[in-house]
Design a protein around this motif. Structure first.
Motif, PDB file in Angstrom:
ATOM      1  N   PRO A  78       8.952  -0.662 -14.017  1.00  0.00           N
ATOM      2  CA  PRO A  78       8.694  -1.846 -13.204  1.00  0.00           C
ATOM      3  C   PRO A  78       7.918  -2.954 -13.918  1.00  0.00           C
ATOM      4  O   PRO A  78       8.109  -4.122 -13.630  1.00  0.00           O
ATOM      5  CB  PRO A  78       7.888  -1.294 -12.012  1.00  0.00           C
ATOM      6  CG  PRO A  78       7.383   0.038 -12.434  1.00  0.00           C
ATOM      7  CD  PRO A  78       8.299   0.550 -13.492  1.00  0.00           C
ATOM      8  N   GLU A  79       7.041  -2.590 -14.852  1.00  0.00           N
ATOM      9  CA  GLU A  79       6.167  -3.587 -15.476  1.00  0.00           C
ATOM     10  C   GLU A  79       6.904  -4.312 -16.616  1.00  0.00           C
ATOM     11  O   GLU A  79       7.418  -3.677 -17.546  1.00  0.00           O
ATOM     12  CB  GLU A  79       4.911  -2.869 -15.996  1.00  0.00           C
ATOM     13  CG  GLU A  79       4.028  -3.668 -16.919  1.00  0.00           C
ATOM     14  CD  GLU A  79       3.514  -4.965 -16.328  1.00  0.00           C
ATOM     15  OE1 GLU A  79       3.188  -4.995 -15.139  1.00  0.00           O
ATOM     16  OE2 GLU A  79       3.458  -5.952 -17.073  1.00  0.00           O
TER      17      GLU A  79
ATOM     18  N   VAL B 236       7.757  -9.593  -3.834  1.00  0.00           N
ATOM     19  CA  VAL B 236       8.306  -8.907  -5.000  1.00  0.00           C
ATOM     20  C   VAL B 236       9.379  -9.798  -5.619  1.00  0.00           C
ATOM     21  O   VAL B 236      10.348 -10.147  -4.954  1.00  0.00           O
ATOM     22  CB  VAL B 236       8.922  -7.558  -4.596  1.00  0.00           C
ATOM     23  CG1 VAL B 236       9.495  -6.833  -5.804  1.00  0.00           C
ATOM     24  CG2 VAL B 236       7.872  -6.701  -3.906  1.00  0.00           C
TER      25      VAL B 236
ATOM     26  N   LYS C  36       5.876  -9.290   2.149  1.00  0.00           N
ATOM     27  CA  LYS C  36       6.625  -8.142   1.654  1.00  0.00           C
ATOM     28  C   LYS C  36       8.054  -8.246   2.154  1.00  0.00           C
ATOM     29  O   LYS C  36       8.345  -8.936   3.132  1.00  0.00           O
ATOM     30  CB  LYS C  36       6.000  -6.838   2.153  1.00  0.00           C
ATOM     31  CG  LYS C  36       4.568  -6.643   1.713  1.00  0.00           C
ATOM     32  CD  LYS C  36       4.459  -6.439   0.235  1.00  0.00           C
ATOM     33  CE  LYS C  36       3.020  -6.158  -0.168  1.00  0.00           C
ATOM     34  NZ  LYS C  36       2.778  -6.385  -1.570  1.00  0.00           N
ATOM     35  N   MET C  37       8.948  -7.518   1.495  1.00  0.00           N
ATOM     36  CA  MET C  37      10.378  -7.725   1.700  1.00  0.00           C
ATOM     37  C   MET C  37      10.800  -7.652   3.167  1.00  0.00           C
ATOM     38  O   MET C  37      11.550  -8.487   3.658  1.00  0.00           O
ATOM     39  CB  MET C  37      11.144  -6.687   0.869  1.00  0.00           C
ATOM     40  CG  MET C  37      12.552  -7.105   0.552  1.00  0.00           C
ATOM     41  SD  MET C  37      12.635  -8.746  -0.199  1.00  0.00           S
ATOM     42  CE  MET C  37      12.572  -8.369  -1.923  1.00  0.00           C
ATOM     43  N   ARG C  38      10.297  -6.647   3.868  1.00  0.00           N
ATOM     44  CA  ARG C  38      10.751  -6.456   5.239  1.00  0.00           C
ATOM     45  C   ARG C  38      10.346  -7.650   6.111  1.00  0.00           C
ATOM     46  O   ARG C  38      11.170  -8.228   6.815  1.00  0.00           O
ATOM     47  CB  ARG C  38      10.145  -5.162   5.805  1.00  0.00           C
ATOM     48  CG  ARG C  38      10.663  -4.810   7.178  1.00  0.00           C
ATOM     49  CD  ARG C  38      10.184  -3.432   7.570  1.00  0.00           C
ATOM     50  NE  ARG C  38       8.753  -3.404   7.745  1.00  0.00           N
ATOM     51  CZ  ARG C  38       8.159  -3.164   8.912  1.00  0.00           C
ATOM     52  NH1 ARG C  38       8.867  -2.944   9.975  1.00  0.00           N
ATOM     53  NH2 ARG C  38       6.853  -3.118   9.008  1.00  0.00           N
TER      54      ARG C  38
END
Lengths: 535, 313
Positions: free
Chosen positions: A244-245, A380, A410-412
């Motif tokens: 991820p980084e 994100v 956040k995505m949701r």
């Protein structure tokens, strides 16, 4: 001397036991096998965890990179955006665009050894359109009326209306799985093993056979020895490593822990691609960074205010944030003005940066002294990080007195606020397959949920009707020139009402090891692994 | 014995309360995971149907009861995002985190205690100054930065260790341990600094006690005096150590993210990003359990180390 009256051990025995426990903790335990850097093993580093492997249920391009190793479709889009045969050897489209005939290859087998036939094609396209299977991308296949088997190696698609997006969609949101594989008791049964989503062993025809997946760690495939493209793939084992980084993904490449990385940090890209042993490439994709709003909610309910916002955004400055991985433009276009793609320059002129005109529009609006503008962005990053752009836009709009209040979600929560009925102004990147129509239809066609949230049709019913009709005309276009005319008209309708604000296009970028052969940056962003080989 | 039972009972109650709190907090965020899982064009009635399938239409209390009953029956359920079995996911990620965090803590103890002791025995000396600089640096420099520096200089620059990832033992003991070195160093050095500071302070206090002066006056050799002081200095260090061990699992979140280690903490981070309720719930519960167990272990260790404590009970 040990005190027998006390509870527990004395100090000496306690220390002995502690030392034993500490020693035991050094002993690592057995885990599933995954050797990095072994012969004929290719490792590709991705930033995101694939949430599942169902080709018709994907939400991001990292997951697609994995599913496209296993699943294939009738045709595919090559890395430059051209339609190429895959499981269909060739095809024919009726002049009115209402019927497609596909002649299927005769030498294709699923990973379970079952021969691929027209039954599988019909079953796949029937299930993806049937709401009982709850497949994420169902709406994309709604234009298909029925799939008819004409022979074991020939299928016919009858359409509700002409749909030129059929081929691009096949490259991205669909695959062919064996007949009945999603039925009760079968591997793909959602109430049972749910193998299509969780572990698609035996279910695809692609170059790689699924071996295993560990969340947040890796996805592993092995070479399909019976793959219909002879002498392909060249690798024996393919590993997608989840890293991820950004900086560590680069380190993976530099240390040869991975041979290809996706989503390299833009500001480091130019330096990295010229480092010893490393090379890189970019291609203008069909991704669009946009600012969209609910046209029924103040202050974006006022057309002059919207023009003021659009004309106060200096897109050239935004492009500087991305160090060459962004193409600035203002007409609402997935693909922008590059490579001869349809692009309405009048629409661009009407909405592009002009600070004086922005001030004039604001003065004419219901909010001449400026207003607060709430703007949500995803927490994100997806394709491009929207945070820096949002901050820059905030400073640019402040120059004309508009106060942007940024909220990171956040995505949701982001999806709910960006696409739900109470739509908030939002800024993000949408990635499009290589189609000139798909994104425009998805964004503003009045029967789409995303479009409904914008309230374009209630605000401008005549324009919305004209827009819908033009989408159908674009899908039915017989020639590129005809399609161009309709697509540019769609861009003009959006610009005329400033119904959505384009900021610019995303660029696909990859870095890879020089010794790797056969890698090409994919215009569709999704990383392609089939043709990779070591020098 | 009653004391142990009482503490264990408190731990169980704490677990229940925390699980309930986490459950409520994750469910009060507006929206539905359906918007992540389903297509943006999905009709409202299908979104509601999906929510019904996942019991999301029920009141939070009812959802919690269902979750609790299932969990107590050993059914952790599945992720609402990936639909994968949570027991299987945890069976993979917990050992990874326990191993590397355990090794980090071992490193912290092995380096931190002697450093603190030496520093206390020679206050004001060059050894003490160096130890204090190391400790302050270890505490104040962010782990995230240390991790990236180790990747840049040790992994990329020197090529001594892999830049990230977890390599299982089946790939060989060497590669397995080699992949653990940088994350273990990153976390271990931080807690080494914490432990050395506490050990130094506790040891200095013990050395200033009357019994130490008496022991010295009686002509006992210095090592024996130091040993007596150490016995009395250890209990507070053990308490801090237990707390640190619990905290290190939360701390591991940053380090697992940087090094791409597929452990429990990274699973929690991703679950938070996707608001995967069941995954958040079980990972927080596991981390909380580890924290509580670490504190219980500290109590037991204190009983073993402190005779006065044993006799008073």
């Amino acid at each position: 001397m040990k005190d027998k009256s006390t509870v527990g051990d004395d100090r000496r025995s306690f220390l002995k036991k502690s030392a034993t426990l500490a020693g035991a903790s050094v002993l690592p335990w057995l885990s599933p096998e995954i050797a990095l850097g072994a012969d004929k093993t290719l490792t590709l580093a991705l930033p995101n965890n694939p949430s599942n492997f169902d080709p018709a249920h994907q939400s991001n391009h990292d997951a697609m990179a994995c599913t496209q190793v296993v699943f294939e479709n009738l045709c595919e889009i090559d890395t430059n955006g051209n339609v190429q045969p895959a499981l269909a050897a060739d095809w024919k489209v009726s002049p009115d665009g209402m019927t497609y005939w596909f002649n299927l290859r005769d030498d294709v087998y699923f990973h379970n050894g079952q021969k691929f036939t027209a039954e599988d094609v019909k079953y796949s396209y029937d299930t993806v359109r049937d709401k009982k299977y709850k497949i994420r991308r169902r709406s994309l296949w709604a234009p298909i009326k029925e799939v008819v088997i004409e022979s074991p190696s020939r299928v016919r698609f009858n359409m509700h209306h002409p749909y030129s997006d059929l081929f691009p969609m096949m490259s991205k949101y669909m695959g062919i799985w064996p007949k009945d594989s999603r039925e009760p008791g079968q591997p793909g049964d959602p109430k049972g093993a749910n193998a299509i989503k969780k572990a698609p062993v035996g279910l695809g025809t692609g170059p790689g056979m699924f071996v295993g997946f560990k969340s947040n760690d890796y996805v592993e495939f092995k070479r399909n020895p019976n793959y219909w493209r002879k002498n392909s793939p060249k690798w024996d084992r393919l590993v997608f490593k989840i890293v991820p980084e950004d900086a560590v993904r680069v380190a993976y490449l530099l240390t040869n822990q991975a041979q290809v990385i996706t989503a390299p940090p833009p500001r480091e890209f130019v330096r990295l691609k010229d480092m010893p042993g490393i090379t890189g490439g970019t291609k203008a994709s069909y991704g669009l960074m946009m600012l969209t709003s609910n046209l029924a909610k103040p202050p974006m309910d006022d057309i002059n205010f919207r023009f003021a916002v659009s004309k106060a955004i200096n897109r050239e400055e935004v492009a500087e944030l991305f160090h060459g991985q962004f193409v600035p433009y203002a007409a609402y276009s997935y693909g922008g003005p590059l490579d001869g793609r349809p692009y309405n320059w009048e629409a661009d002129k009407l909405t592009n940066y002009d600070l004086d005109m922005a001030k004039d529009y604001l003065a004419k609006s219901k909010y001449p002294k400026g207003a607060n503008l709430d703007l949500i962005i995803p927490a994100v990053p997806y394709i491009l990080n929207a945070t820096d752009t949002a901050l820059l836009v905030q400073s640019q709009l402040a120059e004309i007195g508009i106060n942007v209040r940024i909220q990171t979600l956040k995505m949701r929560a982001y999806f709910k606020n960006a696409f739900g009925p109470d739509k908030t102004n939002n800024l993000h990147v949408f990635m499009n397959p290589p189609s000139n129509v798909y994104g425009l239809a998805g964004s503003m066609k009045s029967d789409r949920r995303i479009a409904k949230a914008k309230n374009f049709a209630p605000a401008y019913p005549e324009a919305a009707k004209e827009y819908d009709e033009t989408v159908y005309k674009a899908w039915a276009a017989q020639t590129p020139e005809e399609e161009r005319k309709h697509v540019e008209h769609l861009q003009w309708i959006i610009a005329k009402h400033c119904a959505a604000i384009a900021i610019g296009g995303a660029v696909s970028a990859n870095l890879w090891r020089r010794e790797l052969k056969g890698f090409d940056v994919n215009i569709c962003v999704t990383m392609r692994s089939r043709d990779l080989d070591f020098a | 014995m009653w004391e142990y039972v009482r503490r264990a009972a408190f731990s169980v109650v704490a677990l229940f309360l925390i699980s309930f709190l986490v459950f409520c907090l994750t469910h009060v965020v507006p929206g539905s995971p359906a918007s992540v899982v389903l297509d943006p064009d999905t009709p409202e009635e299908e979104i509601l149907e999906w929510e019904r399938d996942h019991n999301l239409h029920l009141p939070v209390i009812t959802q919690y009861k269902i979750w609790l009953v299932n969990t107590l029956n050993g059914d952790l359920g599945e992720s609402v995002i990936t639909e994968r079995d949570l027991a299987g996911e945890l069976a993979y990620s917990i050992p990874i985190t326990v191993e590397w965090v355990g090794l980090s803590f071992l490193l912290a103890v092995v380096l931190g205690l002697p450093l603190g002791i030496i520093s206390a025995l020679k206050p004001g000396s060059w050894v003490d100054h160096i130890a204090r600089v190391i400790a302050i640096t270890g505490i104040s420099v962010p782990d995230y930065w240390v991790a990236l520096m180790l990747v840049a200089f040790v992994a990329v620059g020197l090529g001594w260790f892999p830049a990230g990832g977890f390599v299982p033992l089946s790939s060989g003991l060497g590669p397995h341990l080699s992949a653990l070195v940088l994350p273990v160093l990153t976390l271990g050095l931080h807690y080494m600094a914490v432990l050395s500071r506490y050990t130094r302070a506790s040891m200095l206090e013990a050395l200033s006690q009357d019994y130490v002066r008496t022991a010295r006056a009686m002509g006992l050799p210095p090592w024996q005096v130091w040993l007596y002081a150490l016995k009395n200095a250890l209990p507070p260090v053990v308490n801090v150590g237990a707390m640190s061990f619990g905290f290190s699992f939360a701390h591991a979140l940053f380090i697992e993210y940087v090094f791409g280690i597929a452990g429990l903490s990274l699973a929690l981070l991703n679950a938070i990003h996707e608001l995967d309720y069941p995954m958040i719930q079980v990972t927080v519960l596991v981390i909380t359990s580890i924290f509580i167990l670490a504190n219980l272990a500290a109590d037991l260790a204190n009983l073993a180390l402190n005779p006065k404590l044993r006799q008073s009970r």
